[in-house]
Every structure is written in structure tokens, then in C-alpha cells.
Design a protein around this motif. Structure first.
Motif, short mmCIF file in Angstrom:
data_model
loop_
_atom_site.label_atom_id
_atom_site.label_comp_id
_atom_site.label_asym_id
_atom_site.label_seq_id
_atom_site.Cartn_x
_atom_site.Cartn_y
_atom_site.Cartn_z
N LEU A 285 0.86 -1.19 0.00
CA LEU A 285 0.00 0.00 0.00
C LEU A 285 0.89 1.23 0.00
CD1 LEU A 285 -2.62 -1.00 2.76
CD2 LEU A 285 -2.73 -1.42 0.28
N ILE A 286 0.87 1.98 -1.08
CA ILE A 286 1.61 3.25 -1.13
C ILE A 286 0.68 4.32 -0.59
CG2 ILE A 286 2.67 4.95 -2.67
CD1 ILE A 286 3.61 2.68 -4.41
N LEU A 287 1.18 5.11 0.35
CA LEU A 287 0.32 6.09 1.04
C LEU A 287 0.68 7.51 0.62
CD1 LEU A 287 0.71 4.68 4.69
CD2 LEU A 287 -0.89 3.92 2.90
N ASP A 288 -0.29 8.23 0.19
CA ASP A 288 -0.10 9.66 -0.11
C ASP A 288 -1.47 10.31 0.01
OD1 ASP A 288 0.85 12.08 -0.88
OD2 ASP A 288 1.76 11.41 -2.75
N PRO A 289 -1.69 11.16 1.03
CA PRO A 289 -3.06 11.66 1.26
C PRO A 289 -3.68 12.38 0.07
CG PRO A 289 -1.57 12.43 2.99
CD PRO A 289 -0.73 11.68 1.99
#
Ligand code: RB5
Length: 366
Positions: A285-289
Motif C-alpha cells: 500500500l503506497i500512502l499519499d493523502p
């Protein structure tokens, strides 16, 4: 462009006419899936389902379905998740069905249209492109609904955009959008939203049977199977989502990616990358708001793939249609999870209505 075309007996002659017409227009890849004769009646759903599945599985770019009125074909084809069949009687509807609805199947009726008008409708349809932007948001509502009523019935290998409509998520997103929300509250809510999202994202993680001894008896129970999750925040705003996810999945491995935008070329440049060694075996899971232009998200996904990552998803809180198109254009296999799909980007590349700069609001730097 690869076109698949099918008809029942009632439209056999029109099918032959349109195949000939498309060949003359230079379309070389035309798959004719029948029917083979007009003298033997056949059932339109059989043809519609076969063609629809081919389109969803990307065996062809677009499909054309013909029957007596075109109605039966459109009803049957639209039962297939991922098929957006437009039933058209004139060119303008056909054009708009591409521009606004991204229709991937055209249905027409041989008993209600002249062959020439059908050819004109087909040309208008094939020559028009999807315009994305606000229309993407509307189409996402349709694919979300498909996903909701049947989470496992997608035939597509393509990445999906899943917008979370859970009331708790929506409520919390409204608070972080508010410009008067404090840094402390903003930070807490971003973690909570990320946690709620991951609860749903991990719904299909594989389980294995294990034995557990309770104080009363030995019983069969379930545990997560194999290597599990890796979460990879994109620095710096992605950090704001990490703890919320780790609270639910404490054994997830955490990688980090740092990217900045080159002021001259405006291209994302990597300045830091540290990923778990077994990244190839994990769901990532790549997280970037904020998914705004999609430039850094897409670069982060490329970087993870270049290091061996295979099962990659992108988790953001607010996405713009432009960013979704960019990521799916460059990484059609990647699912995008977002708590909201907003209207558009402004001239400075900010998501509107959005919430401003997530990094600044998380870390109080403005
Ligand atoms: C066949 O007679 C006819 O019912 C079929 O081609 C189609 O018009 C159905 O919608």
C-alpha cells in the motif's frame, strides 16, 4: 484499435455491412464473434455476454453489438460489471456516450436504422474520446456500486478506483477539509481515516486455518496467511497515515519513499528510498493523502515496481480526476483507494475543493 463485433440473426446483414465499412476506414483488427447466418435464429444474450466479457478482459478495445432493435443487446451487455453499453439511434448520442460516459460498447438496431445511418453512428462513436475529469467522478460512482453489490464479480484485471462512502470516513473527511481544524485534530483524523480505510482494503487478505487452545478447548481458528502487508508512505504527507494503519496491522513492514519535484523540469526526482527486502512477496500500500496531478504517485509506484513490488495499491484521502487518470494511464494494474474524489485541480495544481496542503496541515508548517 481492436474492435469486437457481434450480432444475432436479425442484424447479420448489418454486421457484414459495418465490418466492411470499418475495413474501408482502415480499422484492421476486427473480431467477428458471430452469428454466422441470418437463416438460423439465435439468442442475443449469448452474443452480448461473450462480447461484453471480451471487452472487460481487454481482448478488444471496444465492442459493437447489433440485434433487431439494439435494445436486447444493451440490456444483456449492461449486466456485465465493467461494460458500459450505449444504445444509440443517432450520432450525437453516440459521441456523448464516449465523451461523458466512456461507453465501451455500442448497441444498435438493424430493424430501426438504415445501414448508412448505423455507419454514421459508429464513426461518431469510434472517433470520440472520453473527457475524464468530472465525468470520471460520476463513472466511479457506477463502478463503486458494482463493487458494492458484488465485490468478487469483476472480470477486469484493470486497476479500480474505489471511493469510500462509509459514513464515518465521510464525516471525518469533512472535518479535515475545514480550514479551521487544528493541526492536532487534523493529524488525529488523518490517522483515523487511514485506519478505517485499511480495514476495508484488507477485506480479501488470505487466511489460513490454525489451531488455538482456549482456556476450555482446542479449536480451529484463522490467521493471516504468508507474508502480508508492506505500507510505503511517500514523504512527507504519507507519514500522516502510517500509525493509523499500524494500529490495525502492527506487523506490516514500513518502507519510505522521498520524492521532490524538479523546479525546472517539474518531474518527480527520487531522493530517498528504503523498502522491505521481501517486497516482492507482500501486498503493498503506497500512502499519499493527496492524489493531485498524479506525477509523484505514479513515480512512487514505478520505483516500487522497479524494486520488485508486484501487488501495488495506492491509498489516498482526497483524489483529483486528473491524478486518477494519470496513475491508471501509467499503471493500469494498480487499484486506487480514496476517501473522496474531488472536482478538479486549480492552476497551481491544488485539488479543489480539497483541503489545502496536507503536509503543511499535518506538520503545522504554515
Ligand atoms: C429478434 O427477433 C429480436 O427480438 C432481437 O434481435 C432484438 O431486437 C432484441 O432486442
Amino acid at each position: 484499435m481492436k474492435i469486437v463485433i457481434g450480432s444475432d440473426h436479425a442484424a447479420f446483414t448489418l454486421k457484414a455491412f459495418l465490418i466492411d465499412h470499418m475495413r474501408k476506414k482502415g480499422i484492421e483488427e476486427i473480431l467477428d464473434i458471430g452469428t454466422e447466418t441470418e437463416s438460423l435464429p439465435c439468442d442475443y444474450p449469448d452474443i452480448a455476454f461473450r462480447l461484453g466479457e471480451m471487452v472487460v478482459q481487454r481482448k478488444a478495445d471496444k465492442g459493437v453489438l447489433l440485434c433487431g432493435t439494439g435494445v436486447g443487446m444493451s440490456i444483456a451487455a449492461n449486466k456485465i460489471p465493467g461494460v458500459y453499453a450505449a444504445h444509440c439511434h443517432e450520432p450525437e448520442t453516440a459521441r456523448m456516450s464516449r465523451r461523458h460516459n466512456n461507453a465501451n460498447v455500442l448497441t444498435m438496431g438493424a430493424r430501426v436504422l438504415s445501414p448508412e445511418l448505423a455507419a454514421e453512428i459508429l464513426d461518431a462513436w469510434l472517433e470520440s474520446d472520453f473527457e475524464g475529469e468530472r465525468h470520471l467522478r460520476r463513472l466511479s460512482k457506477i463502478s463503486d456500486y458494482e463493487q458494492k453489490i458484488c465485490p468478487s464479480c469483476s472480470l477486469s484485471e484493470k486497476g479500480k478506483t474505489i471511493v469510500f462512502d462509509h459514513p464515518l470516513v465521510q464525516h471525518k473527511v469533512s472535518i479535515i477539509r475545514d480550514k479551521n481544524t487544528s493541526v492536532k485534530e487534523f493529524r488525529e483524523l488523518v490517522q483515523e481515516i487511514a485506519g478505517l480505510m485499511v480495514y476495508e482494503i484488507t477485506r480479501n487478505l488470505p487466511l489460513e486455518k490454525i489451531q488455538v487452545e482456549t482456556p476450555l478447548a482446542v479449536t480451529e481458528a484463522y490467521a493471516l496467511e504468508g507474508k502480508k502487508l508492506a505500507i510505503i508512505p511517500v514523504l512527507r504527507a504519507g507519514l500522516g497515515m502510517v500509525d493509523g494503519i499500524l494500529q490495525l496491522v502492527p506487523n506490516a513492514k514500513v518502507g519510505h519513499i522521498g520524492l521532490y519535484r524538479d523546479p525546472e523540469t517539474l518531474m518527480p526526482v527520487e531522493y530517498y528510498c528504503k523498502l522491505p527486502g521481501d517486497i516482492a512477496e507482500r501486498d503493498i500500500l503506497i500512502l499519499d493523502p493527496m492524489l493531485a496531478t498524479g506525477g509523484s504517485a505514479s513515480a512512487a509506484i514505478s520505483l516500487v515496481k522497479s524494486k520488485g513490488g508486484k501487488k501495488v495499491s495506492l491509498v489516498c484521502i482526497i483524489a483529483a480526476p486528473e491524478g486518477v487518470s494519470k496513475v491508471h494511464g501509467e499503471h493500469p494494474d494498480v487499484d486506487i483507494y480514496t476517501a473522496a474524489l474531488d472536482s478538479h485541480l486549480n492552476d497551481h495544481g491544488y485539488i479543489v475543493p480539497g483541503l489545502g496542503d496536507a503536509g503543511d496541515r499535518l506538520f503545522g508548517t504554515k
